[in-house]
Write a protein that holds these residues in place. Structure first.
Motif, mmCIF file in Angstrom:
data_model
loop_
_atom_site.group_PDB
_atom_site.id
_atom_site.type_symbol
_atom_site.label_atom_id
_atom_site.label_comp_id
_atom_site.label_asym_id
_atom_site.label_seq_id
_atom_site.Cartn_x
_atom_site.Cartn_y
_atom_site.Cartn_z
ATOM 1 N N GLU A 3 5.393 11.172 -8.671
ATOM 2 C CA GLU A 3 3.953 10.953 -8.652
ATOM 3 C C GLU A 3 3.605 10.014 -9.795
ATOM 4 O OE1 GLU A 3 0.448 13.722 -7.642
ATOM 5 O OE2 GLU A 3 0.777 13.925 -9.803
ATOM 6 N N PHE A 4 2.925 8.937 -9.458
ATOM 7 C CA PHE A 4 2.488 7.957 -10.437
ATOM 8 C C PHE A 4 0.992 8.119 -10.656
ATOM 9 C CE2 PHE A 4 6.342 6.386 -8.660
ATOM 10 C CZ PHE A 4 6.992 5.722 -9.688
ATOM 11 N N ASN A 5 0.582 8.287 -11.892
ATOM 12 C CA ASN A 5 -0.833 8.290 -12.259
ATOM 13 C C ASN A 5 -1.162 6.853 -12.634
ATOM 14 O OD1 ASN A 5 -1.388 11.151 -12.072
ATOM 15 N ND2 ASN A 5 0.038 11.335 -13.768
ATOM 16 N N ILE A 6 -2.086 6.258 -11.894
ATOM 17 C CA ILE A 6 -2.312 4.823 -11.987
ATOM 18 C C ILE A 6 -3.680 4.525 -12.580
ATOM 19 C CG2 ILE A 6 -2.392 2.677 -10.674
ATOM 20 C CD1 ILE A 6 -0.666 4.256 -8.559
ATOM 21 N N GLN A 7 -3.666 3.803 -13.685
ATOM 22 C CA GLN A 7 -4.911 3.384 -14.313
ATOM 23 C C GLN A 7 -5.432 2.138 -13.604
ATOM 24 O OE1 GLN A 7 -4.306 2.887 -18.552
ATOM 25 N NE2 GLN A 7 -2.844 4.565 -18.567
ATOM 26 N N ASN A 8 -6.695 1.869 -13.732
ATOM 27 C CA ASN A 8 -7.343 0.656 -13.215
ATOM 28 C C ASN A 8 -7.422 0.589 -11.689
ATOM 29 O OD1 ASN A 8 -7.452 -0.117 -15.916
ATOM 30 N ND2 ASN A 8 -5.689 -1.440 -15.766
ATOM 31 N N CYS A 11 -10.702 0.820 -6.399
ATOM 32 C CA CYS A 11 -11.278 0.506 -5.080
ATOM 33 C C CYS A 11 -10.178 0.446 -4.020
ATOM 34 C CB CYS A 11 -12.034 -0.818 -5.126
ATOM 35 S SG CYS A 11 -10.963 -2.256 -5.421
ATOM 36 N N GLY A 12 -10.582 0.282 -2.786
ATOM 37 C CA GLY A 12 -9.635 0.196 -1.689
ATOM 38 C C GLY A 12 -8.690 -0.983 -1.816
ATOM 39 N N HIS A 13 -9.208 -2.099 -2.294
ATOM 40 C CA HIS A 13 -8.352 -3.277 -2.501
ATOM 41 C C HIS A 13 -7.262 -2.960 -3.524
ATOM 42 C CE1 HIS A 13 -7.092 -7.423 -2.780
ATOM 43 N NE2 HIS A 13 -7.239 -7.353 -4.090
ATOM 44 N N CYS A 14 -7.637 -2.263 -4.589
ATOM 45 C CA CYS A 14 -6.669 -1.866 -5.616
ATOM 46 C C CYS A 14 -5.579 -0.983 -5.001
ATOM 47 C CB CYS A 14 -7.351 -1.089 -6.737
ATOM 48 S SG CYS A 14 -8.512 -2.025 -7.737
ATOM 49 N N ALA A 15 -5.989 -0.027 -4.185
ATOM 50 C CA ALA A 15 -5.025 0.874 -3.552
ATOM 51 C C ALA A 15 -4.051 0.086 -2.676
ATOM 52 C CB ALA A 15 -5.757 1.938 -2.736
ATOM 53 N N GLY A 16 -4.554 -0.907 -1.963
ATOM 54 C CA GLY A 16 -3.693 -1.753 -1.140
ATOM 55 C C GLY A 16 -2.724 -2.555 -1.977
ATOM 56 N N LYS A 32 2.303 7.304 -0.623
ATOM 57 C CA LYS A 32 0.975 7.782 -0.257
ATOM 58 C C LYS A 32 0.074 7.549 -1.465
ATOM 59 C CE LYS A 32 -1.766 11.490 1.470
ATOM 60 N NZ LYS A 32 -2.174 12.817 1.204
ATOM 61 N N VAL A 33 -0.807 6.580 -1.334
ATOM 62 C CA VAL A 33 -1.715 6.217 -2.418
ATOM 63 C C VAL A 33 -3.024 6.958 -2.219
ATOM 64 C CG1 VAL A 33 -2.918 4.313 -3.545
ATOM 65 C CG2 VAL A 33 -0.625 3.946 -2.622
ATOM 66 N N ASP A 34 -3.491 7.637 -3.266
ATOM 67 C CA ASP A 34 -4.727 8.420 -3.204
ATOM 68 C C ASP A 34 -5.718 7.864 -4.229
ATOM 69 O OD1 ASP A 34 -6.741 10.299 -3.036
ATOM 70 O OD2 ASP A 34 -5.428 12.020 -3.312
ATOM 71 N N LEU A 35 -6.692 7.126 -3.730
ATOM 72 C CA LEU A 35 -7.661 6.479 -4.612
ATOM 73 C C LEU A 35 -8.492 7.476 -5.430
ATOM 74 C CD1 LEU A 35 -9.053 3.932 -5.664
ATOM 75 C CD2 LEU A 35 -10.481 3.966 -3.619
ATOM 76 N N PRO A 36 -9.069 8.534 -4.823
ATOM 77 C CA PRO A 36 -9.909 9.439 -5.620
ATOM 78 C C PRO A 36 -9.199 10.070 -6.821
ATOM 79 C CG PRO A 36 -10.262 9.839 -3.285
ATOM 80 C CD PRO A 36 -9.090 8.895 -3.402
ATOM 81 N N THR A 37 -7.901 10.365 -6.679
ATOM 82 C CA THR A 37 -7.170 10.971 -7.799
ATOM 83 C C THR A 37 -6.397 9.942 -8.613
ATOM 84 O OG1 THR A 37 -5.212 11.427 -6.441
ATOM 85 C CG2 THR A 37 -6.898 13.163 -6.576
ATOM 86 N N ARG A 38 -6.433 8.678 -8.151
ATOM 87 C CA ARG A 38 -5.721 7.576 -8.813
ATOM 88 C C ARG A 38 -4.237 7.886 -8.969
ATOM 89 N NH1 ARG A 38 -10.002 5.441 -13.373
ATOM 90 N NH2 ARG A 38 -11.641 4.989 -11.888
ATOM 91 N N THR A 39 -3.646 8.371 -7.871
ATOM 92 C CA THR A 39 -2.227 8.684 -7.881
ATOM 93 C C THR A 39 -1.533 8.045 -6.685
ATOM 94 O OG1 THR A 39 -2.525 10.723 -6.609
ATOM 95 C CG2 THR A 39 -2.550 10.924 -9.021
ATOM 96 N N ALA A 40 -0.231 7.928 -6.803
ATOM 97 C CA ALA A 40 0.611 7.515 -5.683
ATOM 98 C C ALA A 40 1.836 8.410 -5.693
ATOM 99 C CB ALA A 40 1.028 6.060 -5.820
ATOM 100 N N LYS A 41 2.095 9.037 -4.565
ATOM 101 C CA LYS A 41 3.305 9.839 -4.403
ATOM 102 C C LYS A 41 4.306 8.949 -3.685
ATOM 103 C CE LYS A 41 1.020 14.238 -4.553
ATOM 104 N NZ LYS A 41 0.628 15.439 -3.859
ATOM 105 N N VAL A 42 5.460 8.770 -4.294
ATOM 106 C CA VAL A 42 6.433 7.805 -3.796
ATOM 107 C C VAL A 42 7.795 8.465 -3.645
ATOM 108 C CG1 VAL A 42 7.541 5.580 -4.227
ATOM 109 C CG2 VAL A 42 5.186 5.961 -4.984
ATOM 110 N N GLU A 43 8.370 8.316 -2.457
ATOM 111 C CA GLU A 43 9.744 8.729 -2.222
ATOM 112 C C GLU A 43 10.574 7.458 -2.175
ATOM 113 O OE1 GLU A 43 12.255 11.313 0.989
ATOM 114 O OE2 GLU A 43 10.144 11.782 0.662
ATOM 115 N N THR A 44 11.504 7.344 -3.116
ATOM 116 C CA THR A 44 12.305 6.136 -3.255
ATOM 117 C C THR A 44 13.694 6.469 -3.760
ATOM 118 O OG1 THR A 44 12.423 3.960 -4.317
ATOM 119 C CG2 THR A 44 11.408 5.714 -5.596
ATOM 120 N N ALA A 45 14.646 5.640 -3.413
ATOM 121 C CA ALA A 45 16.008 5.787 -3.925
ATOM 122 C C ALA A 45 16.161 5.058 -5.259
ATOM 123 C CB ALA A 45 17.006 5.249 -2.914
#
Length: 67
Positions: A3-8, A11-16, A32-45
């Protein structure tokens, strides 16, 4: 999964842009980017620091934790 907590991300453009930065670093990542909580849950190798650096390069300072 990380889970990444993302500053800045304000808006929707930012999430994209965040999602594009994640996919540019790892095209096979599931994100899965969640704008209201400013987080992104990422599954990656990849090392999560690689994703964090890609987000940073896109203009989004962040921190991450393992889920």
């Amino acid at each position: 999964m990380y889970e990444f907590n993302i500053q800045n991300m304000t808006c929707g453009h930012c999430a994209g842009t965040v999602e594009k930065a994640i996919k540019a670093a790892d095209p096979t990542a599931q994100a899965k980017v969640d704008l209201p909580t400013r987080t992104a849950k990422v599954e990656t190798a990849l090392d999560p620091a690689t994703i964090a650096a890609a987000l940073e390069s896109a203009g989004y300072p962040n921190t991450f934790t393992s889920l």
